[in-house]
Structures are given as C-alpha cells and as structure tokens.
Motif scaffolding. Structure first.
Motif, PDB file in Angstrom:
ATOM      1  N   ASP A 160     -13.442  -5.913   8.680  1.00 49.42           N
ATOM      2  CA  ASP A 160     -13.578  -6.565   9.984  1.00 49.42           C
ATOM      3  C   ASP A 160     -12.404  -6.188  10.896  1.00 49.42           C
ATOM      4  O   ASP A 160     -11.380  -5.683  10.428  1.00 49.42           O
ATOM      5  N   PRO A 161     -12.553  -6.411  12.222  1.00 44.45           N
ATOM      6  CA  PRO A 161     -11.508  -5.991  13.169  1.00 44.45           C
ATOM      7  C   PRO A 161     -10.130  -6.568  12.871  1.00 44.45           C
ATOM      8  O   PRO A 161      -9.124  -5.900  13.109  1.00 44.45           O
ATOM      9  N   TYR A 162     -10.055  -7.804  12.360  1.00 49.71           N
ATOM     10  CA  TYR A 162      -8.744  -8.390  12.080  1.00 49.71           C
ATOM     11  C   TYR A 162      -8.025  -7.621  10.974  1.00 49.71           C
ATOM     12  O   TYR A 162      -6.828  -7.299  11.089  1.00 49.71           O
ATOM     13  N   ARG A 163      -8.734  -7.293   9.903  1.00 46.13           N
ATOM     14  CA  ARG A 163      -8.101  -6.544   8.816  1.00 46.13           C
ATOM     15  C   ARG A 163      -7.752  -5.126   9.262  1.00 46.13           C
ATOM     16  O   ARG A 163      -6.755  -4.562   8.829  1.00 46.13           O
ATOM     17  N   VAL A 164      -8.588  -4.557  10.128  1.00 49.27           N
ATOM     18  CA  VAL A 164      -8.259  -3.247  10.686  1.00 49.27           C
ATOM     19  C   VAL A 164      -6.964  -3.329  11.485  1.00 49.27           C
ATOM     20  O   VAL A 164      -6.110  -2.433  11.418  1.00 49.27           O
ATOM     21  N   TRP A 165      -6.791  -4.407  12.249  1.00 51.00           N
ATOM     22  CA  TRP A 165      -5.558  -4.587  13.020  1.00 51.00           C
ATOM     23  C   TRP A 165      -4.352  -4.695  12.095  1.00 51.00           C
ATOM     24  O   TRP A 165      -3.293  -4.098  12.359  1.00 51.00           O
ATOM     25  N   LEU A 166      -4.504  -5.428  10.980  1.00 51.03           N
ATOM     26  CA  LEU A 166      -3.398  -5.539  10.023  1.00 51.03           C
ATOM     27  C   LEU A 166      -3.058  -4.173   9.446  1.00 51.03           C
ATOM     28  O   LEU A 166      -1.875  -3.821   9.289  1.00 51.03           O
ATOM     29  N   VAL A 182      -0.546   5.148   1.944  1.00 51.19           N
ATOM     30  CA  VAL A 182      -0.781   3.704   1.952  1.00 51.19           C
ATOM     31  C   VAL A 182      -2.245   3.401   2.284  1.00 51.19           C
ATOM     32  O   VAL A 182      -2.872   2.538   1.656  1.00 51.19           O
ATOM     33  N   GLU A 183      -2.794   4.124   3.251  1.00 52.74           N
ATOM     34  CA  GLU A 183      -4.193   3.907   3.624  1.00 52.74           C
ATOM     35  C   GLU A 183      -5.114   4.158   2.436  1.00 52.74           C
ATOM     36  O   GLU A 183      -6.027   3.370   2.164  1.00 52.74           O
ATOM     37  N   ALA A 184      -4.893   5.256   1.709  1.00 56.11           N
ATOM     38  CA  ALA A 184      -5.730   5.587   0.561  1.00 56.11           C
ATOM     39  C   ALA A 184      -5.605   4.555  -0.553  1.00 56.11           C
ATOM     40  O   ALA A 184      -6.581   4.253  -1.257  1.00 56.11           O
ATOM     41  N   GLU A 185      -4.412   3.978  -0.704  1.00 53.27           N
ATOM     42  CA  GLU A 185      -4.202   2.987  -1.759  1.00 53.27           C
ATOM     43  C   GLU A 185      -4.823   1.633  -1.418  1.00 53.27           C
ATOM     44  O   GLU A 185      -5.400   0.960  -2.292  1.00 53.27           O
ATOM     45  N   ILE A 186      -4.730   1.218  -0.171  1.00 53.44           N
ATOM     46  CA  ILE A 186      -5.117  -0.142   0.210  1.00 53.44           C
ATOM     47  C   ILE A 186      -6.585  -0.255   0.638  1.00 53.44           C
ATOM     48  O   ILE A 186      -7.232  -1.275   0.397  1.00 53.44           O
ATOM     49  N   LEU A 187      -7.138   0.776   1.260  1.00 55.39           N
ATOM     50  CA  LEU A 187      -8.501   0.676   1.794  1.00 55.39           C
ATOM     51  C   LEU A 187      -9.538   0.209   0.774  1.00 55.39           C
ATOM     52  O   LEU A 187     -10.399  -0.618   1.103  1.00 55.39           O
ATOM     53  N   PRO A 188      -9.526   0.710  -0.464  1.00 53.83           N
ATOM     54  CA  PRO A 188     -10.568   0.277  -1.408  1.00 53.83           C
ATOM     55  C   PRO A 188     -10.589  -1.214  -1.693  1.00 53.83           C
ATOM     56  O   PRO A 188     -11.638  -1.758  -2.072  1.00 53.83           O
ATOM     57  N   VAL A 189      -9.456  -1.901  -1.506  1.00 58.15           N
ATOM     58  CA  VAL A 189      -9.404  -3.334  -1.824  1.00 58.15           C
ATOM     59  C   VAL A 189      -9.222  -4.197  -0.587  1.00 58.15           C
ATOM     60  O   VAL A 189      -9.235  -5.432  -0.687  1.00 58.15           O
ATOM     61  N   GLY A 191     -11.018  -5.078   1.966  1.00 53.88           N
ATOM     62  CA  GLY A 191     -12.066  -6.031   2.328  1.00 53.88           C
ATOM     63  C   GLY A 191     -12.140  -7.237   1.424  1.00 53.88           C
ATOM     64  O   GLY A 191     -12.693  -8.269   1.809  1.00 53.88           O
ATOM     65  N   SER A 192     -11.578  -7.145   0.224  1.00 54.67           N
ATOM     66  CA  SER A 192     -11.638  -8.261  -0.727  1.00 54.67           C
ATOM     67  C   SER A 192     -10.413  -9.157  -0.651  1.00 54.67           C
ATOM     68  O   SER A 192     -10.345 -10.165  -1.374  1.00 54.67           O
ATOM     69  N   LEU A 193      -9.450  -8.813   0.189  1.00 57.92           N
ATOM     70  CA  LEU A 193      -8.217  -9.589   0.293  1.00 57.92           C
ATOM     71  C   LEU A 193      -8.243 -10.485   1.532  1.00 57.92           C
ATOM     72  O   LEU A 193      -8.840 -10.133   2.548  1.00 57.92           O
ATOM     73  N   THR A 194      -7.596 -11.631   1.442  1.00 61.82           N
ATOM     74  CA  THR A 194      -7.405 -12.449   2.631  1.00 61.82           C
ATOM     75  C   THR A 194      -6.409 -11.746   3.554  1.00 61.82           C
ATOM     76  O   THR A 194      -5.734 -10.799   3.152  1.00 61.82           O
ATOM     77  N   GLY A 195      -6.295 -12.238   4.784  1.00 62.53           N
ATOM     78  CA  GLY A 195      -5.358 -11.634   5.713  1.00 62.53           C
ATOM     79  C   GLY A 195      -3.936 -11.655   5.183  1.00 62.53           C
ATOM     80  O   GLY A 195      -3.207 -10.653   5.266  1.00 62.53           O
ATOM     81  N   ALA A 196      -3.517 -12.797   4.611  1.00 66.63           N
ATOM     82  CA  ALA A 196      -2.157 -12.920   4.073  1.00 66.63           C
ATOM     83  C   ALA A 196      -1.955 -11.975   2.894  1.00 66.63           C
ATOM     84  O   ALA A 196      -0.906 -11.326   2.770  1.00 66.63           O
ATOM     85  N   GLN A 197      -2.960 -11.902   2.003  1.00 61.10           N
ATOM     86  CA  GLN A 197      -2.846 -11.017   0.853  1.00 61.10           C
ATOM     87  C   GLN A 197      -2.794  -9.553   1.282  1.00 61.10           C
ATOM     88  O   GLN A 197      -2.030  -8.769   0.729  1.00 61.10           O
TER      89      GLN A 197
END
Length: 460
Positions: A160-166, A182-189, A191-197
């Motif tokens: 979603d746009p908020y996670r994209v902004w983060l 960092v993008e390659a490491e984080i992108l797969p997960v 969508g399953s994380l809260t904004g804080a996580q």
C-alpha cells in the motif's frame, strides 16, 4: 473433448478475461453443459475478486456486492480486497503522471528548466499546491526508475502507499548499491509487516548494508532541526512544534517541568500544570514577569490585524483576522487595531477587498508593496498557498511597455518559482482592472484567481 453437436455452451464469466491463461484449467464436462450459472453468490464474488489481479475486473466484482446481504466476515474480506484496489489505483495514477511528464531530462539546460515548471500545469489541473504536484511527479519517476521493484509491488496491490512511503524514506538515504540490497531484502516481507515493524526492519537492513548509515543519519538529522507553526492546530490555539537534537530537547523539557512546578506568587492562580508549562515556554522566549518564570511579558512584536470597517466602527460584530493565525472575535480585533504596536488594515464590507492600508509604526514599509501583498494575500497562481509576504511583485504588463506601469493595477504577488515560470516558461498572465488574474498554461488550459476576499463568510 468431444461434445454432442446440439450441446449448448454457456458464455465464459465476464471476469475470466482478467485471469492469466496459465491459471485457467479445464472445467469438468458437466459444467460446460450448464445453460445458466445464475447470479454469483457473495462468497463466489469475493473468491473471484481475489483470484484476479487488482484493476477494473476486481473493482466491478466488489462494486457488485452493494445492496447484497453480506456477513461481517465477508465485509472484512471485502475491506482487505479494497486495500489492494487502492494500492493499484495509486500505482495507476503514477503511471498516468509519468505518461504526462516523462522522465527527467539531463544534459540540456533549456529542457531541464522547462521540466522544472511541469508541476505548475499539474497543480492547476488538480487544484492542489505546487509542492504536492512536484512530489507526485518525483514519486512517479522514482517508482518507474530507481525503485522500480517497489513501484511494481504498489501497482500489483501487494504494497500500500503508506508502506511504499516508508520504503522510499529509507532507501533514498542510501547509496544506489546499498539501496538495491535493502530493497531486495525487505520487499518480500514488507506487505506482511505493520508500519512500525517495517520501519525497524528497514533501519536494521540499512545499517547492515551500510555500517556508517546510522551515524550519518544522526548527523544529518541535527542539521534539519527546526521550529514549525500550524494555525489549524486547534480553535483558539496555534500548534507550535520543534524538532530538536535529543540532548537539547530533554533539557528544554526539564526546564519547563521545573518552572511549572515552582509555587506561583499569585495565590489565586488557577492554571493547571500543562497551562503553566505552556506559559513557561512563552516566557522563556519573550521574557517573564519578575519572580514568576511561568508568566510571560506582553508581546512586543509587529502583528497584522485585518478588520472589516463596520467592525472597527462598532456597527457589526463580524470577525477580524490575525495574519498568520486566522479569525479572531470582533472585540479583540477592535482592541488590537487601537494599539500602536499593531499594524491595522481595513477591508470593504461590500466586496471584501482591501479598502485602506493604515500603519502606526514609526518607520512604515513601502506602502505600495505592502498594499499589493495585502490585497493578494497569497501567490496568485491557482491553488498556491504561498504567502504573499515573501512573494515577488510581478508586472503582468511588462514594465516599460504601454500600460506597464508600477502601480496597484499592474502589480501582483507571485512566488519566486511561479514568477520564473511566467518569465521563462509558457505561462501567460492577464490581470484585469478588478484584480482578477487569468492564467493560460502551456497546454492551453485557462484558470482564474481572484483578489483575496476578507469578508468573514467568504470561501476565498
């Protein structure tokens, strides 16, 4: 599979075209001979909407649920599916913006200059600020270029746009190689994380990809320390906020807490702790009464008060305006207008335009410049919220040409950026005798802005 010559086939479901061919399986033979599948149930509609990619078909399916009996669990599923559509729509908007403006040119100074003015065209069309339009263009280019993988997940509805902004907020602080890691490491997960996580995961990954990142960001943050004001914070109050380095921020907090706990010399002081802390902050800046660090001295700064003429004469109780804040009660407007420390402006009750510029300052500023800035109030480009206080004074009819006088009829407030677009871009401006500004953009679209209306019930 052979069928009888007279067997009748039903049409494929209307949403099937959106399903990838590889996902289509041969249906049982008995399904193929069904003459009428009938309307889809709510559960079938939700399953179909989940099976197709976000977009027009999924939207049609979800909209078709309106008016149907839906259980709470099914409503929750619908909300989840709508989130994917919102992400898809945000990505589709970015694609449309990119189609409009293209990628940023490099190496051609003239093309780069003209490209810098493109946010004006977009801002006027969307009735938004130039800064917001500029951000839309920057994001669209970013999601199609440097952060294409993140942009693809937005368009697919997975992020979603908020996670994209983060993601963007962190990735843009890294060198390209580290950002890609960092993008390659984080992108797969992501969508399953809260904004804080997600924020914590990004910080951890950034420090791993660039060991100096944390130190560099801390030093950079210190250089962005600032104080801000928001007059919309609460009716009757202004929100004052500050971003300060940790040590100084804690010291300020301790100072205000200590001042608020000191006994008041006034036995009838009914202020609560929060009020005394707020007053102690003001007193720290403006000075305090002897013996009481929580009671500030009276302000001795220049303040602008805008007051309708009938209000000043006591004939009506229309509100005035305190520049930089907003509406103030009629009684306060009269009181401040009579004080020599305040600058007074009087407005016409008929058309709301500035009637008279009055000052009781010892050294008044140039009357004409202040009159124009007061009349326009804001930069006169459509949707601009830039204050006229720091604006350029532009000659709509060029100075030195017939009619190009330096006068109230031929001066207007434009922000520096808009002024440059008018001078070096293809943005045309005509200012009519009544103050109406007519803009023609490079695409030929026409917009009008009007002199600021100071009447209390005005929308502009």
């Amino acid at each position: 599979m052979e069928t009888e010559p007279d067997a009748e086939w039903v049409d494929s479901p209307w949403w099937l075209d959106a399903v990838a061919e590889s996902d289509v399986v041969e249906c049982p033979e008995q399904w193929a001979t069904m003459r009428d599948l009938g309307p889809m149930s709510v559960q079938e509609t939700l399953l179909a909407a989940d099976a197709v990619d976000p977009g027009p078909e999924a939207l049609r399916l979800l909209v078709s649920l309106r008016g149907q009996v839906v259980s709470d669990d099914e409503k929750l599923t619908a909300v989840q599916l709508w989130q994917r559509q919102l992400a898809w729509a945000a990505g589709a908007e970015q694609s449309a913006v990119l189609d409009l403006v293209g990628q940023q040119p490099h190496g051609d100074p003239h093309a780069e200059l003209q490209d810098s003015f493109k946010p004006l065209e977009l801002a006027a069309a969307l009735n938004t600020t130039v800064d917001q339009a500029r951000a839309k263009i920057a994001n669209a280019r970013l999601m199609a270029g440097q952060l294409a993988a993140t942009g693809a997940m937005l368009r697919s509805g997975e992020l979603d746009p908020y996670r994209v902004w983060l993601m963007t907020k962190t990735l843009l602080t890294l060198a390209p190689e580290a950002a890609a890691q960092v993008e390659a490491e984080i992108l797969p997960v992501a969508g399953s994380l809260t904004g804080a996580q997600l924020g914590k995961a990004l910080t951890k990954a950034a420090r791993k990809a660039d060991p100096e990142w944390g130190t560099r960001m801390f030093a950079k943050s210190r250089k962005s320390r600032r104080v801000g004001f928001d007059s919309r914070g609460q009716d009757g109050l202004v929100l004052l906020y500050a971003y300060l380095p940790p040590v100084e921020a804690v010291a300020v907090q301790q100072h205000l807490e200590t001042a608020a706990r000191l006994p008041s010399p006034d036995p009838d002081d009914e202020r609560c702790h929060d009020e005394r802390m707020a007053d102690a902050l003001v007193a720290s800046v403006l000075g305090s009464q002897p013996g009481d660090p929580t009671t500030p001295l009276s302000p001795n700064v220049e303040i602008k008060v805008l007051a309708p003429l009938p209000t000043l004469l006591g004939l009506r109780e229309d509100t005035g305006e305190l520049a930089g804040y907003g509406e103030i009660p009629a009684g306060m407007a009269r009181e401040l207008s009579a004080d020599a420390k305040w600058r007074r402006w009087v407005t016409d009750p008929v058309d709301g335009h500035l009637l008279d510029y009055g000052t009781r300052l010892y050294r008044p500023p140039k009357r004409l410049a202040n009159l124009i800035r007061a009349m326009d109030h804001y930069c006169r480009f459509p949707g601009s919220g830039r204050s006229a206080k720091a604006a350029d004074l532009d000659h709509p009819i060029p100075f030195g040409t017939p009619g190009g006088t330096t006068s109230a009829r031929n001066l207007g407030a434009l922000s520096r950026f808009v002024h440059r677009a008018k001078t070096h871009g293809d943005y045309q401006l005509r200012r009519d005798p009544d103050g109406t500004c007519t803009w023609t953009t490079p695409l030929g679209r026409v917009y009008r802005t009007f002199p600021h209306d100071y009447r209390p019930d005005s929308d502009r």
